[in-house]
Design a protein around this motif. Sequence first.
Motif, PDB file in Angstrom:
ATOM      1  N   TYR A   1      45.921  46.169  14.746  1.00 57.44           N
ATOM      2  CA  TYR A   1      45.593  44.822  15.243  1.00 57.44           C
ATOM      3  C   TYR A   1      45.537  44.838  16.772  1.00 57.44           C
ATOM      4  O   TYR A   1      44.606  44.304  17.394  1.00 57.44           O
ATOM      5  CB  TYR A   1      46.632  43.841  14.716  1.00 57.44           C
ATOM      6  N   LEU A   2      46.503  45.489  17.377  1.00 60.23           N
ATOM      7  CA  LEU A   2      46.530  45.584  18.845  1.00 60.23           C
ATOM      8  C   LEU A   2      45.351  46.425  19.343  1.00 60.23           C
ATOM      9  O   LEU A   2      44.656  46.040  20.291  1.00 60.23           O
ATOM     10  CB  LEU A   2      47.866  46.212  19.290  1.00 60.23           C
ATOM     11  N   ASP A   3      45.162  47.551  18.678  1.00 59.50           N
ATOM     12  CA  ASP A   3      44.123  48.473  19.151  1.00 59.50           C
ATOM     13  C   ASP A   3      42.735  47.836  19.061  1.00 59.50           C
ATOM     14  O   ASP A   3      41.925  47.954  19.987  1.00 59.50           O
ATOM     15  CB  ASP A   3      44.183  49.768  18.331  1.00 59.50           C
ATOM     16  N   GLU A   4      42.485  47.132  17.958  1.00 62.84           N
ATOM     17  CA  GLU A   4      41.188  46.467  17.798  1.00 62.84           C
ATOM     18  C   GLU A   4      40.990  45.389  18.867  1.00 62.84           C
ATOM     19  O   GLU A   4      39.902  45.233  19.431  1.00 62.84           O
ATOM     20  CB  GLU A   4      41.096  45.840  16.404  1.00 62.84           C
ATOM     21  N   GLY A   5      42.043  44.659  19.124  1.00 55.43           N
ATOM     22  CA  GLY A   5      41.963  43.613  20.151  1.00 55.43           C
ATOM     23  C   GLY A   5      41.642  44.201  21.512  1.00 55.43           C
ATOM     24  O   GLY A   5      40.843  43.650  22.278  1.00 55.43           O
ATOM     25  N   LEU A   6      42.279  45.318  21.807  1.00 57.55           N
ATOM     26  CA  LEU A   6      42.036  45.969  23.106  1.00 57.55           C
ATOM     27  C   LEU A   6      40.596  46.472  23.184  1.00 57.55           C
ATOM     28  O   LEU A   6      39.936  46.368  24.229  1.00 57.55           O
ATOM     29  CB  LEU A   6      43.014  47.130  23.305  1.00 57.55           C
ATOM     30  N   ARG A   7      40.107  47.005  22.071  1.00 56.71           N
ATOM     31  CA  ARG A   7      38.721  47.507  22.052  1.00 56.71           C
ATOM     32  C   ARG A   7      37.724  46.357  22.267  1.00 56.71           C
ATOM     33  O   ARG A   7      36.766  46.497  23.013  1.00 56.71           O
ATOM     34  CB  ARG A   7      38.441  48.208  20.724  1.00 56.71           C
ATOM     35  N   GLU A   8      38.005  45.237  21.572  1.00 62.70           N
ATOM     36  CA  GLU A   8      37.112  44.083  21.719  1.00 62.70           C
ATOM     37  C   GLU A   8      37.028  43.638  23.170  1.00 62.70           C
ATOM     38  O   GLU A   8      35.981  43.227  23.668  1.00 62.70           O
ATOM     39  CB  GLU A   8      37.618  42.916  20.866  1.00 62.70           C
ATOM     40  N   LYS A   9      38.166  43.737  23.858  1.00 56.95           N
ATOM     41  CA  LYS A   9      38.205  43.284  25.254  1.00 56.95           C
ATOM     42  C   LYS A   9      37.849  44.414  26.216  1.00 56.95           C
ATOM     43  O   LYS A   9      37.893  44.221  27.435  1.00 56.95           O
ATOM     44  CB  LYS A   9      39.616  42.778  25.590  1.00 56.95           C
ATOM     45  N   ASN A  10      37.544  45.563  25.630  1.00 58.01           N
ATOM     46  CA  ASN A  10      37.231  46.734  26.447  1.00 58.01           C
ATOM     47  C   ASN A  10      38.347  47.010  27.461  1.00 58.01           C
ATOM     48  O   ASN A  10      38.109  47.358  28.619  1.00 58.01           O
ATOM     49  CB  ASN A  10      35.898  46.505  27.179  1.00 58.01           C
ATOM     50  N   ALA A  11      39.575  46.789  26.975  1.00 58.24           N
ATOM     51  CA  ALA A  11      40.729  46.937  27.869  1.00 58.24           C
ATOM     52  C   ALA A  11      41.282  48.354  27.803  1.00 58.24           C
ATOM     53  O   ALA A  11      40.941  49.138  26.918  1.00 58.24           O
ATOM     54  CB  ALA A  11      41.803  45.939  27.455  1.00 58.24           C
ATOM     55  N   GLN A  12      42.129  48.649  28.755  1.00 58.17           N
ATOM     56  CA  GLN A  12      42.764  49.970  28.788  1.00 58.17           C
ATOM     57  C   GLN A  12      43.835  50.075  27.689  1.00 58.17           C
ATOM     58  O   GLN A  12      44.365  49.067  27.241  1.00 58.17           O
ATOM     59  CB  GLN A  12      43.431  50.187  30.141  1.00 58.17           C
ATOM     60  N   GLY A  13      44.134  51.309  27.323  1.00 60.59           N
ATOM     61  CA  GLY A  13      45.254  51.550  26.409  1.00 60.59           C
ATOM     62  C   GLY A  13      44.835  51.712  24.969  1.00 60.59           C
ATOM     63  O   GLY A  13      45.684  51.791  24.074  1.00 60.59           O
ATOM     64  N   THR A  14      43.544  51.741  24.689  1.00 57.45           N
ATOM     65  CA  THR A  14      43.121  51.892  23.298  1.00 57.45           C
ATOM     66  C   THR A  14      43.398  53.318  22.825  1.00 57.45           C
ATOM     67  O   THR A  14      43.395  54.265  23.611  1.00 57.45           O
ATOM     68  CB  THR A  14      41.618  51.597  23.138  1.00 57.45           C
ATOM     69  N   GLY A  15      43.621  53.427  21.545  1.00 57.74           N
ATOM     70  CA  GLY A  15      43.813  54.740  20.925  1.00 57.74           C
ATOM     71  C   GLY A  15      45.125  55.413  21.299  1.00 57.74           C
ATOM     72  O   GLY A  15      45.353  56.589  20.984  1.00 57.74           O
ATOM     73  N   ASN A  16      46.022  54.653  21.901  1.00 59.46           N
ATOM     74  CA  ASN A  16      47.303  55.242  22.332  1.00 59.46           C
ATOM     75  C   ASN A  16      48.405  54.843  21.353  1.00 59.46           C
ATOM     76  O   ASN A  16      48.694  53.650  21.194  1.00 59.46           O
ATOM     77  CB  ASN A  16      47.635  54.762  23.749  1.00 59.46           C
ATOM     78  N   ALA A  17      48.990  55.841  20.723  1.00 56.89           N
ATOM     79  CA  ALA A  17      50.072  55.560  19.767  1.00 56.89           C
ATOM     80  C   ALA A  17      51.377  55.186  20.472  1.00 56.89           C
ATOM     81  O   ALA A  17      52.313  54.699  19.842  1.00 56.89           O
ATOM     82  CB  ALA A  17      50.305  56.779  18.878  1.00 56.89           C
ATOM     83  N   GLY A  18      51.439  55.427  21.764  1.00 59.94           N
ATOM     84  CA  GLY A  18      52.676  55.168  22.512  1.00 59.94           C
ATOM     85  C   GLY A  18      53.685  56.267  22.255  1.00 59.94           C
ATOM     86  O   GLY A  18      53.839  57.197  23.040  1.00 59.94           O
ATOM     87  N   THR A  19      54.333  56.147  21.121  1.00 61.88           N
ATOM     88  CA  THR A  19      55.200  57.233  20.643  1.00 61.88           C
ATOM     89  C   THR A  19      54.934  57.378  19.151  1.00 61.88           C
ATOM     90  O   THR A  19      54.344  56.498  18.531  1.00 61.88           O
ATOM     91  CB  THR A  19      56.705  56.903  20.835  1.00 61.88           C
ATOM     92  N   ILE A  20      55.364  58.486  18.604  1.00 59.12           N
ATOM     93  CA  ILE A  20      55.286  58.662  17.146  1.00 59.12           C
ATOM     94  C   ILE A  20      56.708  58.909  16.640  1.00 59.12           C
ATOM     95  O   ILE A  20      57.404  59.815  17.133  1.00 59.12           O
ATOM     96  CB  ILE A  20      54.387  59.848  16.764  1.00 59.12           C
ATOM     97  N   PHE A  21      57.130  58.053  15.731  1.00 54.04           N
ATOM     98  CA  PHE A  21      58.426  58.262  15.085  1.00 54.04           C
ATOM     99  C   PHE A  21      58.155  58.906  13.726  1.00 54.04           C
ATOM    100  O   PHE A  21      57.244  58.474  13.007  1.00 54.04           O
ATOM    101  CB  PHE A  21      59.161  56.932  14.889  1.00 54.04           C
ATOM    102  N   ALA A  22      58.944  59.920  13.426  1.00 54.42           N
ATOM    103  CA  ALA A  22      58.747  60.595  12.146  1.00 54.42           C
ATOM    104  C   ALA A  22      60.100  60.945  11.536  1.00 54.42           C
ATOM    105  O   ALA A  22      61.093  61.104  12.259  1.00 54.42           O
ATOM    106  CB  ALA A  22      57.927  61.865  12.348  1.00 54.42           C
ATOM    107  N   GLN A  23      60.104  61.007  10.220  1.00 50.02           N
ATOM    108  CA  GLN A  23      61.339  61.445   9.555  1.00 50.02           C
ATOM    109  C   GLN A  23      61.105  62.829   8.979  1.00 50.02           C
ATOM    110  O   GLN A  23      60.089  63.061   8.304  1.00 50.02           O
ATOM    111  CB  GLN A  23      61.729  60.484   8.446  1.00 50.02           C
ATOM    112  N   VAL A  24      62.034  63.738   9.284  1.00 53.56           N
ATOM    113  CA  VAL A  24      61.908  65.088   8.734  1.00 53.56           C
ATOM    114  C   VAL A  24      62.669  65.159   7.411  1.00 53.56           C
ATOM    115  O   VAL A  24      63.521  64.310   7.119  1.00 53.56           O
ATOM    116  CB  VAL A  24      62.431  66.161   9.721  1.00 53.56           C
TER     117      VAL A  24
END
Lengths: 239, 385
Positions: free
Chosen positions: B187-210
């Motif tokens: 939802y955030l990423d699509e909104g940023l793309r629509e606005k042609n804003a910076q920060g698209t495609g950035n996961a920020g961090t990835i949390f994972a469980q091993v």
Amino acid sequence: MSEAHLDNGEPVVAVHDVCKEFYRDAITIPVLSGINLELKRGDYLALMGPSGSGKSTLLNLVAGLDRPTSGTVTVCGQSLESTSESKLARWRSRHIGFIFQLYNLIPVLTAFENVELPLTLTSLSRRERREHVEAALQVVGLSDRSHHYPRQLSGGQEQRVSIARAIATDPTLIVADEPTGDLDAKSAGEILDLMERLNREFHKTIIMVTHDPDAAVRAKQIVHLQKGVLVEKTHAGQE
Amino acid sequence: MHTLFYIWRNLKRNKLRSALTILSVGFSLALMTVLNGYTAMQDAWGAESEKYHRIVVLNIQGFSGMLPIAYVDRVRGTEGIRAATPYAWYGGNYKDEQMPFAQFGCDPKAAFGVWDEFSIDPKQLEEWQKTRNGCVVDRRLADKRGWKIGERIPLKGTFYQFDLDLVLCGVWDSPKNTDSLWFNWLYLDEGLREKNAQGTGNAGTIFAQVTSSDATAKVCQTLDERFASSDNPTRTQTESAFFQMFADMAGNVRAYIFYIGLAVVFSLTLVAATSMAVSMRERTSEIAVLKAIGFSRRRVLVTILGEASSITFLGGCLGVALGCSFLELAHRAASQIVPLSVSEMLGPWLAYLLASAAGIGLVSGIVPAVRAAQLSVIDGLRRVV
């Protein structure tokens, strides 16, 4: 009061050729010289003399609070001049009762607790301590004031509590320094009556330092000190 | 009558002085309790995190670096990984409040697999997964805010140039209050793309469980090696190490706390020593009387040391109680900053604080106690006897 110390004929207090000097920087101040004194069980001695004559110093030596420069001091069979500090503390708790001019009660403790204080150094149980305290307060006529703090008592009553504290452990010797010095005439008379009773009824040996001739005549013997020397010894009724 | 009884009576002798000494020790110890509580909380939080053997992947440059969303699938495909989700911090304002709670964009299909100790009604989870602008929140946060399912939660972007208009789809239960809100990262990423804003495609961090804690180190190494030659190399670490990294950002907090503690202990010792010295001076003749009637040096020493220790120990108890109360209030008011309740971080550090308080009393009482023990009875009585 029990009769814990039986009379075997030996003097309770034996002071022989005692000298005491104090040292201030390089100056030697002689306070007592050539003092000889013997007291038997049941004696009541008044020490008189002007200020600086050495009365209190002699009393301190007999009470085991100080040591002579030379000579021997034997009290209740214990030679005091070479006894260690800790042994002297234990010895005092068993044999000496102190009565101070300014009463020196512990202000945060009640009369009962003040009297109990020296008994906490003994092996007596709580119940036995209570019995001793009650007996001592009864002797001085303050049973009804046992839960009062010193500030709630008059000067005369404070001194009576102080006497109760002095006799609570049933000591052989009672040392009193100006016990009436801070009291009015009526209270002083009551304290002297009490001390006389301790001597007469309970056979306590008493040494009392006093400036007051009226107090001194209540003793059986009066000793005068002048410049550290015993100058006169009189018996009651001879003054 | 016992020594303790006599000590207690002496504490009440000058109530004002005792109270002031207790308060000065108390307030200082309260400060130390808060500072030490903070480090204890970090330790407890780290230990708690270890239980769930989660790892965190972020750009080697830290939060300022890009972590492509494509990495999420590559992480998921790594041997030893059970589940993984992007976890992008949003940091928006809610109404007039500035970042009042934590907000993260994540994958609704994977988030509860990574945090499998959290539980949510399956229907609510399904609703969230279906709703692009849906969100889920910690139950404690929902209760605090009075939010109900279907509530509109508008968040104004501060870091991202896109405002979120979220709808509450569900609430989760967790062992600890996370004070968090999760929304769909897409939802955030699509909104940023629509606005042609910076920060698209950035996961920020990835949390994972091993799959198991034994595999953690190997998985971290594997992931970092895999991305090492890419444009965005990574640094992978355990969740507890990740939280520790936040603490380290503020510098060597433990060292600061240690030196502040030393300064507090030193000044308190001086305060307590002054109080005891004045008290002893006032009681010179009384101590002389005690010694005259047979109290030994040792007994006098123990009595006075006991008195000094008691007064600072009481101050210590007061301080620890105040400090713990403050931490508990802070936990209730701002659980993002203080995530653990005091009951969850009880430990030897509290006993250490109380022991420090008593120790301050012992040290501060040594000089007055030794002087009292060595006091000449004759000098003390001023030749009354």
